[in-house]
Design an enzyme around this catalytic site. Structure first.
Site, PDB file in Angstrom:
ATOM      1  N   LEU A 169       0.872  -1.176   0.000  1.00 49.79           N
ATOM      2  CA  LEU A 169       0.000   0.000   0.000  1.00 49.79           C
ATOM      3  C   LEU A 169       0.906   1.222   0.000  1.00 49.79           C
ATOM      4  O   LEU A 169       1.814   1.328   0.827  1.00 49.79           O
ATOM      5  CB  LEU A 169      -0.883   0.021   1.255  1.00 49.79           C
ATOM      6  CG  LEU A 169      -2.289  -0.573   1.176  1.00 49.79           C
ATOM      7  CD1 LEU A 169      -2.959  -0.516   2.540  1.00 49.79           C
ATOM      8  CD2 LEU A 169      -3.151   0.132   0.148  1.00 49.79           C
ATOM      9  N   ASP A 170       0.682   2.155  -0.910  1.00 50.68           N
ATOM     10  CA  ASP A 170       1.509   3.361  -0.970  1.00 50.68           C
ATOM     11  C   ASP A 170       1.434   4.133   0.345  1.00 50.68           C
ATOM     12  O   ASP A 170       0.427   4.049   1.059  1.00 50.68           O
ATOM     13  CB  ASP A 170       1.044   4.263  -2.114  1.00 50.68           C
ATOM     14  CG  ASP A 170       1.320   3.654  -3.484  1.00 50.68           C
ATOM     15  OD1 ASP A 170       2.255   2.832  -3.577  1.00 50.68           O
ATOM     16  OD2 ASP A 170       0.608   3.993  -4.445  1.00 50.68           O
ATOM     17  N   PRO A 171       2.472   4.909   0.674  1.00 48.57           N
ATOM     18  CA  PRO A 171       2.474   5.673   1.935  1.00 48.57           C
ATOM     19  C   PRO A 171       1.243   6.554   2.123  1.00 48.57           C
ATOM     20  O   PRO A 171       0.739   6.683   3.244  1.00 48.57           O
ATOM     21  CB  PRO A 171       3.751   6.513   1.832  1.00 48.57           C
ATOM     22  CG  PRO A 171       4.665   5.704   0.973  1.00 48.57           C
ATOM     23  CD  PRO A 171       3.762   5.036  -0.031  1.00 48.57           C
ATOM     24  N   ALA A 188      -1.712   5.981   1.088  1.00 47.24           N
ATOM     25  CA  ALA A 188      -2.927   5.165   1.191  1.00 47.24           C
ATOM     26  C   ALA A 188      -3.034   4.561   2.589  1.00 47.24           C
ATOM     27  O   ALA A 188      -2.048   4.428   3.312  1.00 47.24           O
ATOM     28  CB  ALA A 188      -2.913   4.060   0.141  1.00 47.24           C
TER      29      ALA A 188
END
Length: 301
Positions: free
Chosen positions: A37-39, A41
Protein backbone atom coordinates in the site's frame (compact mmCIF):
# COMPACT_ATOMS: atom_id res chain seq x y z
CA UNK A 1 3.84 -17.96 16.24
CA UNK A 2 2.71 -19.00 12.75
CA UNK A 3 -0.33 -16.82 12.17
CA UNK A 4 -1.85 -14.10 9.99
CA UNK A 5 -3.03 -10.76 11.35
CA UNK A 6 -4.59 -7.92 9.39
CA UNK A 7 -3.37 -4.42 10.20
CA UNK A 8 -5.08 -1.14 9.34
CA UNK A 9 -2.18 0.77 7.83
CA UNK A 10 -2.30 4.50 8.54
CA UNK A 11 -1.33 7.12 5.98
CA UNK A 12 2.28 8.24 6.13
CA UNK A 13 3.72 4.76 6.66
CA UNK A 14 5.11 2.39 4.06
CA UNK A 15 4.05 -1.25 4.10
CA UNK A 16 7.60 -2.09 5.17
CA UNK A 17 7.25 0.35 8.10
CA UNK A 18 4.22 -1.66 9.25
CA UNK A 19 6.17 -4.91 9.01
CA UNK A 20 8.98 -3.38 11.10
CA UNK A 21 6.51 -2.26 13.79
CA UNK A 22 4.89 -5.70 13.94
CA UNK A 23 8.34 -7.31 14.28
CA UNK A 24 9.16 -4.99 17.16
CA UNK A 25 5.84 -5.36 18.99
CA UNK A 26 5.71 -9.17 18.73
CA UNK A 27 9.50 -9.62 18.95
CA UNK A 28 9.43 -11.90 15.90
CA UNK A 29 11.85 -11.60 12.98
CA UNK A 30 9.99 -13.56 10.30
CA UNK A 31 7.20 -11.19 9.24
CA UNK A 32 5.98 -10.27 5.75
CA UNK A 33 3.18 -8.22 4.17
CA UNK A 34 0.85 -9.29 1.38
CA UNK A 35 0.74 -6.44 -1.11
CA UNK A 36 2.16 -2.95 -0.99
CA UNK A 37 0.00 0.00 0.00
CA UNK A 38 1.51 3.36 -0.97
CA UNK A 39 2.47 5.67 1.93
CA UNK A 40 -0.43 8.05 1.16
CA UNK A 41 -2.93 5.16 1.19
CA UNK A 42 -4.49 3.56 4.25
CA UNK A 43 -6.43 0.44 5.08
CA UNK A 44 -6.31 -3.33 5.22
CA UNK A 45 -2.83 -4.88 5.09
CA UNK A 46 -2.67 -8.59 6.02
CA UNK A 47 0.61 -9.50 7.75
CA UNK A 48 2.01 -13.03 7.79
CA UNK A 49 4.05 -14.19 10.79
CA UNK A 50 6.50 -17.09 11.05
CA UNK A 51 5.74 -19.99 8.71
CA UNK A 52 2.63 -18.14 7.52
CA UNK A 53 4.97 -16.04 5.33
CA UNK A 54 4.84 -18.99 2.93
CA UNK A 55 1.28 -17.98 2.00
CA UNK A 56 1.96 -14.27 1.38
CA UNK A 57 1.68 -14.91 -2.36
CA UNK A 58 -1.70 -16.63 -1.92
CA UNK A 59 -3.17 -13.55 -0.21
CA UNK A 60 -1.45 -11.23 -2.69
CA UNK A 61 -3.30 -12.99 -5.52
CA UNK A 62 -6.74 -12.40 -3.96
CA UNK A 63 -9.17 -9.67 -5.02
CA UNK A 64 -9.07 -6.35 -3.20
CA UNK A 65 -11.55 -3.52 -2.66
CA UNK A 66 -11.06 0.20 -2.08
CA UNK A 67 -12.80 3.48 -1.36
CA UNK A 68 -11.15 6.13 -3.51
CA UNK A 69 -11.46 9.84 -4.18
CA UNK A 70 -10.73 11.12 -7.67
CA UNK A 71 -10.01 14.81 -8.27
CA UNK A 72 -10.93 16.07 -11.73
CA UNK A 73 -9.00 18.82 -13.48
CA UNK A 74 -5.52 18.09 -12.11
CA UNK A 75 -3.11 15.55 -13.64
CA UNK A 76 0.12 14.53 -11.88
CA UNK A 77 3.12 12.48 -12.95
CA UNK A 78 2.49 9.89 -10.22
CA UNK A 79 -1.29 9.79 -10.84
CA UNK A 80 -1.83 10.69 -7.16
CA UNK A 81 -1.63 13.77 -4.93
CA UNK A 82 2.07 13.25 -4.10
CA UNK A 83 3.25 13.97 -7.64
CA UNK A 84 4.19 17.00 -9.68
CA UNK A 85 1.26 18.70 -11.40
CA UNK A 86 1.46 18.22 -15.17
CA UNK A 87 -1.84 19.80 -16.20
CA UNK A 88 -4.51 21.91 -14.54
CA UNK A 89 -7.89 22.57 -16.15
CA UNK A 90 -10.43 24.86 -14.48
CA UNK A 91 -13.06 25.49 -17.15
CA UNK A 92 -14.80 22.12 -17.41
CA UNK A 93 -18.31 21.04 -16.70
CA UNK A 94 -19.68 17.50 -16.81
CA UNK A 95 -23.06 16.05 -16.04
CA UNK A 96 -23.32 13.07 -13.72
CA UNK A 97 -24.13 11.00 -16.81
CA UNK A 98 -20.85 12.09 -18.45
CA UNK A 99 -18.91 10.94 -15.40
CA UNK A 100 -20.87 7.66 -15.24
CA UNK A 101 -19.94 6.96 -18.88
CA UNK A 102 -16.28 7.57 -18.06
CA UNK A 103 -16.50 5.09 -15.18
CA UNK A 104 -18.10 2.53 -17.50
CA UNK A 105 -14.80 2.39 -19.42
CA UNK A 106 -13.21 0.99 -16.25
CA UNK A 107 -15.51 -1.97 -15.81
CA UNK A 108 -14.86 -5.69 -16.37
CA UNK A 109 -11.68 -7.03 -17.97
CA UNK A 110 -9.57 -4.17 -19.32
CA UNK A 111 -6.04 -3.53 -20.53
CA UNK A 112 -4.48 -1.15 -18.01
CA UNK A 113 -1.27 0.84 -18.33
CA UNK A 114 0.44 1.03 -14.91
CA UNK A 115 1.86 4.32 -13.61
CA UNK A 116 5.53 4.84 -14.44
CA UNK A 117 5.99 5.74 -10.77
CA UNK A 118 5.35 2.23 -9.47
CA UNK A 119 7.19 -0.66 -7.84
CA UNK A 120 6.97 -2.77 -11.00
CA UNK A 121 10.43 -3.91 -12.04
CA UNK A 122 12.43 -3.54 -15.24
CA UNK A 123 15.57 -5.70 -15.32
CA UNK A 124 15.42 -6.04 -11.55
CA UNK A 125 15.02 -2.30 -10.89
CA UNK A 126 11.82 -0.62 -9.69
CA UNK A 127 10.39 1.72 -12.33
CA UNK A 128 9.98 4.57 -9.85
CA UNK A 129 13.68 4.32 -8.92
CA UNK A 130 14.71 4.36 -12.58
CA UNK A 131 12.64 7.50 -13.23
CA UNK A 132 14.02 9.30 -10.19
CA UNK A 133 17.59 8.49 -11.23
CA UNK A 134 17.04 9.86 -14.74
CA UNK A 135 16.87 6.47 -16.45
CA UNK A 136 13.30 6.71 -17.76
CA UNK A 137 14.51 5.83 -21.28
CA UNK A 138 15.09 2.25 -20.06
CA UNK A 139 11.37 1.82 -19.41
CA UNK A 140 8.83 0.59 -21.94
CA UNK A 141 5.37 0.67 -20.40
CA UNK A 142 3.16 -2.28 -21.30
CA UNK A 143 -0.53 -2.75 -20.62
CA UNK A 144 -1.63 -5.51 -18.27
CA UNK A 145 -4.92 -7.39 -18.24
CA UNK A 146 -6.86 -6.67 -15.04
CA UNK A 147 -10.41 -7.32 -13.92
CA UNK A 148 -12.51 -4.52 -12.43
CA UNK A 149 -15.22 -6.66 -10.85
CA UNK A 150 -17.27 -3.80 -9.44
CA UNK A 151 -16.99 -0.02 -9.61
CA UNK A 152 -19.62 2.45 -8.46
CA UNK A 153 -19.75 6.16 -7.79
CA UNK A 154 -20.62 7.01 -4.18
CA UNK A 155 -20.75 10.80 -4.44
CA UNK A 156 -19.90 13.73 -6.72
CA UNK A 157 -19.10 17.07 -5.09
CA UNK A 158 -17.59 19.72 -7.33
CA UNK A 159 -14.49 18.20 -8.92
CA UNK A 160 -14.29 15.41 -6.31
CA UNK A 161 -15.68 11.95 -7.13
CA UNK A 162 -15.78 9.34 -4.37
CA UNK A 163 -16.13 5.75 -5.60
CA UNK A 164 -15.90 2.09 -4.57
CA UNK A 165 -13.93 -0.44 -6.59
CA UNK A 166 -13.36 -4.19 -6.31
CA UNK A 167 -10.56 -5.47 -8.51
CA UNK A 168 -8.12 -8.25 -9.26
CA UNK A 169 -4.47 -8.52 -8.28
CA UNK A 170 -2.22 -6.05 -10.08
CA UNK A 171 -4.84 -3.35 -10.61
CA UNK A 172 -3.64 0.21 -10.07
CA UNK A 173 -6.46 2.38 -8.74
CA UNK A 174 -4.27 5.40 -9.58
CA UNK A 175 -4.46 4.35 -13.23
CA UNK A 176 -8.25 4.09 -13.03
CA UNK A 177 -8.37 7.71 -11.86
CA UNK A 178 -5.88 8.87 -14.49
CA UNK A 179 -7.66 7.07 -17.32
CA UNK A 180 -11.06 8.50 -16.34
CA UNK A 181 -9.53 11.97 -16.44
CA UNK A 182 -8.05 11.29 -19.88
CA UNK A 183 -11.41 10.01 -21.15
CA UNK A 184 -13.12 13.21 -19.98
CA UNK A 185 -10.30 15.36 -21.35
CA UNK A 186 -9.72 17.38 -18.17
CA UNK A 187 -7.22 15.11 -16.46
CA UNK A 188 -7.55 13.61 -12.97
CA UNK A 189 -5.56 12.12 -10.13
CA UNK A 190 -6.21 9.95 -7.08
CA UNK A 191 -6.53 12.17 -4.01
CA UNK A 192 -7.51 9.55 -1.38
CA UNK A 193 -7.32 5.76 -1.13
CA UNK A 194 -8.45 3.36 1.58
CA UNK A 195 -8.23 -0.40 1.06
CA UNK A 196 -11.36 -1.93 2.57
CA UNK A 197 -10.60 -5.59 1.92
CA UNK A 198 -7.87 -7.97 0.82
CA UNK A 199 -9.08 -11.51 0.26
CA UNK A 200 -10.85 -12.64 3.45
CA UNK A 201 -9.65 -9.68 5.49
CA UNK A 202 -11.66 -6.47 5.79
CA UNK A 203 -12.18 -3.49 8.08
CA UNK A 204 -14.06 -5.62 10.63
CA UNK A 205 -11.33 -8.21 11.26
CA UNK A 206 -8.36 -5.82 11.08
CA UNK A 207 -6.77 -3.78 13.88
CA UNK A 208 -4.53 -0.74 14.21
CA UNK A 209 -0.89 -0.95 15.27
CA UNK A 210 -1.85 0.69 18.57
CA UNK A 211 -4.47 -2.00 19.17
CA UNK A 212 -1.93 -4.69 18.25
CA UNK A 213 0.44 -3.41 20.92
CA UNK A 214 -2.32 -3.10 23.53
CA UNK A 215 -3.88 -6.52 22.83
CA UNK A 216 -0.46 -8.19 22.84
CA UNK A 217 0.46 -6.66 26.20
CA UNK A 218 -2.93 -7.64 27.66
CA UNK A 219 -2.75 -11.16 26.14
CA UNK A 220 -6.04 -10.58 24.28
CA UNK A 221 -4.68 -10.78 20.73
CA UNK A 222 -5.86 -14.32 19.91
CA UNK A 223 -9.18 -13.11 18.48
CA UNK A 224 -7.31 -11.38 15.65
CA UNK A 225 -4.74 -14.11 14.93
CA UNK A 226 -5.80 -16.33 12.03
CA UNK A 227 -4.54 -19.82 11.24
CA UNK A 228 -2.73 -20.32 7.96
CA UNK A 229 -5.48 -22.46 6.43
CA UNK A 230 -7.99 -19.62 6.96
CA UNK A 231 -6.72 -18.08 3.71
CA UNK A 232 -6.51 -21.41 1.87
CA UNK A 233 -10.19 -22.34 1.96
CA UNK A 234 -10.40 -22.13 -1.84
CA UNK A 235 -8.36 -25.36 -1.94
CA UNK A 236 -10.03 -28.72 -1.35
CA UNK A 237 -8.57 -31.01 1.30
CA UNK A 238 -7.17 -34.42 2.20
CA UNK A 239 -6.95 -35.99 5.68
CA UNK A 240 -4.12 -38.51 6.00
CA UNK A 241 -4.04 -41.75 7.94
CA UNK A 242 -1.92 -41.28 11.12
CA UNK A 243 0.60 -43.90 9.94
CA UNK A 244 1.32 -41.82 6.82
CA UNK A 245 2.15 -38.52 8.54
CA UNK A 246 5.86 -39.10 9.18
CA UNK A 247 6.50 -40.36 5.64
CA UNK A 248 4.57 -37.41 4.18
CA UNK A 249 6.43 -34.92 6.39
CA UNK A 250 9.74 -36.32 5.14
CA UNK A 251 8.78 -35.68 1.52
CA UNK A 252 7.14 -38.99 0.71
CA UNK A 253 4.23 -39.41 -1.70
CA UNK A 254 1.04 -40.80 -0.10
CA UNK A 255 -1.47 -42.67 -2.25
CA UNK A 256 -5.22 -42.41 -1.83
CA UNK A 257 -5.47 -45.75 0.02
CA UNK A 258 -4.10 -43.88 3.02
CA UNK A 259 -6.51 -40.95 2.81
CA UNK A 260 -8.96 -40.98 5.73
CA UNK A 261 -11.13 -38.34 4.12
CA UNK A 262 -11.02 -36.05 1.10
CA UNK A 263 -13.14 -33.73 -1.03
CA UNK A 264 -10.86 -32.93 -3.96
CA UNK A 265 -11.84 -32.86 -7.61
CA UNK A 266 -10.05 -34.81 -10.31
CA UNK A 267 -8.69 -31.60 -11.85
CA UNK A 268 -7.26 -30.19 -8.60
CA UNK A 269 -3.51 -29.57 -8.62
CA UNK A 270 -3.08 -28.60 -4.96
CA UNK A 271 -4.98 -29.50 -1.78
CA UNK A 272 -4.86 -28.65 1.90
CA UNK A 273 -3.40 -31.60 3.81
CA UNK A 274 -4.40 -32.44 7.39
CA UNK A 275 -3.62 -35.04 10.01
CA UNK A 276 -6.58 -35.93 12.22
CA UNK A 277 -5.55 -33.07 14.54
CA UNK A 278 -3.56 -30.48 12.60
CA UNK A 279 -3.13 -28.63 9.32
CA UNK A 280 0.10 -29.88 7.73
CA UNK A 281 0.36 -27.70 4.63
CA UNK A 282 -0.36 -27.64 0.92
CA UNK A 283 0.15 -30.83 -1.04
CA UNK A 284 0.45 -31.44 -4.77
CA UNK A 285 -1.74 -34.13 -6.31
CA UNK A 286 -0.52 -36.50 -8.99
CA UNK A 287 -2.41 -39.14 -10.94
CA UNK A 288 -1.06 -42.42 -12.23
CA UNK A 289 -3.44 -44.96 -13.77
CA UNK A 290 -6.29 -45.20 -11.24
CA UNK A 291 -4.25 -44.05 -8.25
CA UNK A 292 -4.09 -40.51 -6.90
CA UNK A 293 -1.30 -39.50 -4.53
CA UNK A 294 -0.29 -36.37 -2.66
CA UNK A 295 3.18 -35.01 -1.95
CA UNK A 296 4.11 -32.03 0.20
CA UNK A 297 4.47 -28.70 -1.60
CA UNK A 298 4.52 -26.32 1.39
CA UNK A 299 4.87 -27.58 4.97
CA UNK A 300 3.61 -25.60 7.96
CA UNK A 301 4.50 -27.93 10.83
Amino acid sequence: MNKIISILKPTGMTSHDVVSRVRKILNIKKVGHTGTLDPDASGVLPICIGKATKVCEVILNKDKSYICELTLGISTDTYDASGEILKKVDDFKFSNEDIERAFDTQRGEINQLPPIYSALKVNGKRMCDLVRSGRQSEITLKTRRVNIKDIKILSIKGNKVMFYVECSKGTYVRSICHDIGEYLGCGAHMSFLNRTSSGKFDLDNSITLEELELFYENKTLDKYLYDIDYVLDSFNYVVLNPNAIKYYSNGGSIDDKRFLKNNFDKDDEFVRVYSTDNFLGLGKLSKHNNTISVKSDKMFI
